[in-house]
Each structure stands twice: as structure tokens, then as C-alpha cells.
Design a protein around this motif. Structure first.
Motif, PDB file in Angstrom:
ATOM      1  N   VAL A 177      41.394  24.811  43.806  1.00  0.00           N
ATOM      2  CA  VAL A 177      40.271  24.275  44.556  1.00  0.00           C
ATOM      3  C   VAL A 177      39.990  25.214  45.730  1.00  0.00           C
ATOM      4  O   VAL A 177      40.907  25.550  46.491  1.00  0.00           O
ATOM      5  N   GLY A 178      38.764  25.672  45.844  1.00  0.00           N
ATOM      6  CA  GLY A 178      38.403  26.536  46.967  1.00  0.00           C
ATOM      7  C   GLY A 178      37.020  26.211  47.465  1.00  0.00           C
ATOM      8  O   GLY A 178      36.204  25.635  46.745  1.00  0.00           O
ATOM      9  N   ARG A 179      36.780  26.580  48.735  1.00  0.00           N
ATOM     10  CA  ARG A 179      35.456  26.336  49.298  1.00  0.00           C
ATOM     11  C   ARG A 179      35.002  27.595  50.037  1.00  0.00           C
ATOM     12  O   ARG A 179      35.804  28.280  50.662  1.00  0.00           O
ATOM     13  N   SER A 180      33.714  27.892  49.906  1.00  0.00           N
ATOM     14  CA  SER A 180      33.156  29.035  50.615  1.00  0.00           C
ATOM     15  C   SER A 180      31.714  28.704  50.965  1.00  0.00           C
ATOM     16  O   SER A 180      31.224  27.632  50.620  1.00  0.00           O
ATOM     17  N   THR A 181      31.044  29.604  51.655  1.00  0.00           N
ATOM     18  CA  THR A 181      29.632  29.402  51.966  1.00  0.00           C
ATOM     19  C   THR A 181      28.845  30.633  51.530  1.00  0.00           C
ATOM     20  O   THR A 181      29.441  31.672  51.237  1.00  0.00           O
ATOM     21  N   VAL A 182      27.539  30.540  51.516  1.00  0.00           N
ATOM     22  CA  VAL A 182      26.741  31.688  51.105  1.00  0.00           C
ATOM     23  C   VAL A 182      26.767  32.791  52.151  1.00  0.00           C
ATOM     24  O   VAL A 182      26.460  33.932  51.853  1.00  0.00           O
ATOM     25  N   PHE A 183      27.135  32.474  53.381  1.00  0.00           N
ATOM     26  CA  PHE A 183      27.250  33.547  54.376  1.00  0.00           C
ATOM     27  C   PHE A 183      28.478  34.415  54.082  1.00  0.00           C
ATOM     28  O   PHE A 183      28.432  35.632  54.245  1.00  0.00           O
ATOM     29  N   HIS A 184      29.564  33.795  53.635  1.00  0.00           N
ATOM     30  CA  HIS A 184      30.817  34.517  53.400  1.00  0.00           C
ATOM     31  C   HIS A 184      30.861  35.008  51.953  1.00  0.00           C
ATOM     32  O   HIS A 184      31.737  34.639  51.185  1.00  0.00           O
TER      33      HIS A 184
END
Lengths: 87, 284
Positions: free
Chosen positions: B177-184
Motif C-alpha cells: 500500500v502506498g500513497r503519492s501525489t501528482v506533485f511528487h
């Protein structure tokens, strides 16, 4: 992936300037104006303010000599309109 | 994981469908395009052949993505992408099955399929693009709309609490399970690569911008304001562990939140039962 030969490349790079010597005739990026939707992301996210909006809001490379090839503009382009000529 | 190499940006153009008309249907500045670029670069770096990859999607803005990608594609019923993907994986266990889904598609309409795919721990990579709203149908509130946020169905502020897709997947039994954003984006790209290499159900939640509906109703009407708000509100997992719950209010914890390499995978377990039965023995 081979390790870069340190001595030869360091000498070829002119002091204080990008080794590619970008100018109006030697642009760092190709912009596909047909695919660009003028979302302004590349203009806002560029850390060295290479781009300026034209009258449609699409980016033109106003200061190509400031480009450091950091890849932020084409990584964040949602329409794949910016293509880098360099690695 | 193979060595990450800096790549020319034109690898993306090799993986787009040649007969599709570009630019895409998405709004100017939509985060879906950024995720699509990261996914293509991740697949290119891992060196998968086009025939090895199958992209499955449901209905929604996000689910338009396999239409543009030149892989095996399945554009299925609303919310049922994971159910179809389970079938694809079961029939072709060597295929890399990628489900591209949105927050409404995965968590509201397909909520049951989502938790049961997590429970089975079947080897599917799910990319959940969370933009807090139903974009395609006109900005209705979705299960991930934050409490107090405005949408066309919550004009006085949302009174419901929001879903945490990562916590839900982890509790249901997903093994990555991972989370990221479109900025990163570089971090997101590495996370997608790790998820594709992982054996078992892997979820990558990407926080994306819908400035057209969510942003316009919540005082972030242009893509730059929304993408910069992700930069300000994202907290890396290591730093988040030192912060109090009050400080973490309204922040997005990004990074690989959970990884379990020992968990048994569904197709492997099924094959074991088949092997025992074919040899004439008794299962278990």
C-alpha cells in the motif's frame, strides 16, 4: 548504465555555464503546440523561469540559457507536449 | 528492482495508441495525464513487453486512460474493473494486470470488489487516482470528499467523513500500500515500479487535482494552486510518525505505508491445490 568518466566531462564543461550552451538557436526542449492545452503548469513549476506565456497562454522558451534540464516541466506535463532533446 | 536510469521524455510517445486523436479528453492541467506519463515511464524502465501488460479500467475520467495506452486493454462496467481483472489474472497468471481506477469507481460503486480483491491478495497492481470528487458526471460528492468540502451535491459543506483508501486496503489484507501525489511525480514513478514488481495485491493511491469541479468549488480554481497545495500538505511517512494527530489534520501522508512480502498470493495457492488434486492426493 555505465558510470560517467569524470575527468573528461569535467574539463569539457565550461565554468559557470551549462555544458549544452542553450540559446535561442539551441533550445533545450521541443514544445508540441498542437497538444498543449495552456494549463500553465510548466510555466509555474519551472524553478528557473525558462518559460513565458504567449498570447494563448502556451509556453515559449524565453530564457533557454537558464534551463538546467531538471525534468520538472515534462514530468508534470499532462499532455506530453514537452519533449526534451537531452537525457 | 532494476537500476533507475534517467530517460528521454519521448519514450511516452512510443506507448500511445497511434490511431487515437491527441490531445486527450481531460481538462487542461488534469492530474490523470501526469499519472499516465509516470505509469508509461515505470513500465518502460521495468522493460515489460506490450503483450505482457493488461490495463483494466471501469468508468470515469480516470478510466479513460487505457483508451490511450497501447497495451492489452479492457474497459469494463462501472466499478467492476477489479472483478474483470481477477478473471484476466486467473486465466493468464503471467500477465501483469494493472487496474486504473478513480475514487468513485473503486470505493463507492466497486467498494465490495475492492475489499475482496485486497482480501484475496491476488497479484494485481491497482492505481487509484483520488481527486475527491466525481469529475465526469458533474462534481458530485464521492466517498473521499473531505468533511466540510463543497461539491455540487453538498452545496453547504460535506457532513460525511471521508474514506481512507490506504487504511481500508491495508486492513482488508493488501500486501503493498502506498500513497503519492501528482506533485511528487518521481516518487510516484518509483512507487508504481515497486508495486508492479511486488507479488500480491498492490495499491498505489495518487492524490490528483480536479480543479474544474473540486477546485472551483473550494477556492482552488486553477491547476497550479491545487498542485502547489499538494506540495504544502504532503508529509513523508518518516516525518508523519513524529507528528501528533492534530498536526496531521488535513495533511496527506505519502510514501510506502505498508509492505508484506511474506503474504501468500491467490493464484499460487490455487495452483498448489490444483497440483495436489491432479496428483490424486487430498487437498490440505
Amino acid at each position: 548504465m555505465t558510470a560517467p568518466t569524470d575527468a573528461g566531462e569535467a574539463e569539457a564543461k565550461p565554468a559557470g555555464k551549462n555544458k549544452h550552451n542553450f540559446s535561442k538557436d539551441n533550445l533545450p526542449l521541443e514544445i508540441n503546440m498542437g497538444w498543449c492545452k495552456a494549463c500553465n503548469l510548466c510555466i509555474a513549476l519551472c524553478p528557473t523561469q525558462v518559460f513565458e506565456p504567449d498570447r494563448d497562454g502556451k509556453p515559449i522558451q524565453a530564457r533557454p540559457e537558464a534551463c538546467t534540464l531538471c525534468t520538472i516541466c515534462w514530468v508534470h506535463c499532462p499532455d506530453f507536449a514537452i519533449v526534451s532533446k537531452h537525457k | 528492482m532494476p537500476v533507475v536510469e534517467k530517460q528521454r521524455s519521448d519514450v511516452i510517445l512510443q506507448y500511445l495508441r497511434p490511431k487515437k486523436k491527441f490531445p486527450s479528453v481531460w481538462c487542461p492541467g488534469c492530474g490523470n495525464g501526469i499519472v499516465m506519463g509516470a505509469l508509461i515511464r515505470a513500465i518502460d524502465k521495468l522493460g515489460y513487453k506490450r503483450d505482457e501488460v493488461c490495463c483494466v479500467s471501469g468508468i470515469g475520467c480516470t478510466s479513460r486512460m487505457p483508451v490511450y495506452l497501447d497495451f492489452n486493454s479492457l474497459h469494463t462496467a462501472h466499478g467492476r474493473a477489479l472483478a474483470f481483472a481477477t478473471g484476466v489474472k486467473f486465466a493468464q497468471p503471467n500477465m501483469k494486470v494493472i487496474v486504473i481506477t478513480g475514487d468513485g469507481d473503486a470505493l463507492a460503486i466497486g467498494g465490495n470488489h475492492f475489499i475482496h480483491a485486497c482480501r484475496r491478495n491476488i497479484d494485481i497492481t491497482t492505481i487509484l487516482i483520488n481527486n475527491f470528487i466525481y469529475g465526469m458526471t458533474g462534481g458530485q460528492g464521492s466517498p473521499t470528499t473531505p468533511a466540510g468540502a463543497f461539491s455540487t451535491t453538498t452545496p453547504y459543506g460535506n457532513v460525511e467523513k471521508q474514506f481512507d483508501p490506504c487504511g481500508l486496503a491495508q486492513a482488508a489484507g493488501a500486501s503493498f500500500v502506498g500513497r503519492s501525489t501528482v506533485f511528487h511525480t518521481p516518487q510516484m514513478e518509483k512507487m508504481i515500479m515497486a508495486a508492479l514488481e511486488h507479488k500480491g495485491f498492490s495499491l498505489v493511491e495518487v492524490i490528483a487535482n480536479c480543479h474544474t469541479y473540486y477546485g472551483r468549488l473550494n477556492k482552488q480554481g486553477d491547476p497550479v494552486a491545487m498542485v502547489n497545495s499538494f506540495k504544502e500538505n504532503a508529509v513523508m511517512l518518516g516525518k508523519a510518525q513524529t507528528m501528533t494527530p492534530d498536526q496531521l489534520k488535513g495533511k496527506y501522508v505519502i510514501g510506502t505505508l505498508h509492505e508484506n512480502k511474506e503474504a501468500t498470493e491467490f493464484c499460487d495457492e490455487y495452483q498448489k491445490v490444483v497440483d495436489v488434486r491432479m496428483a490424486g492426493g487430498k487437498a490440505r
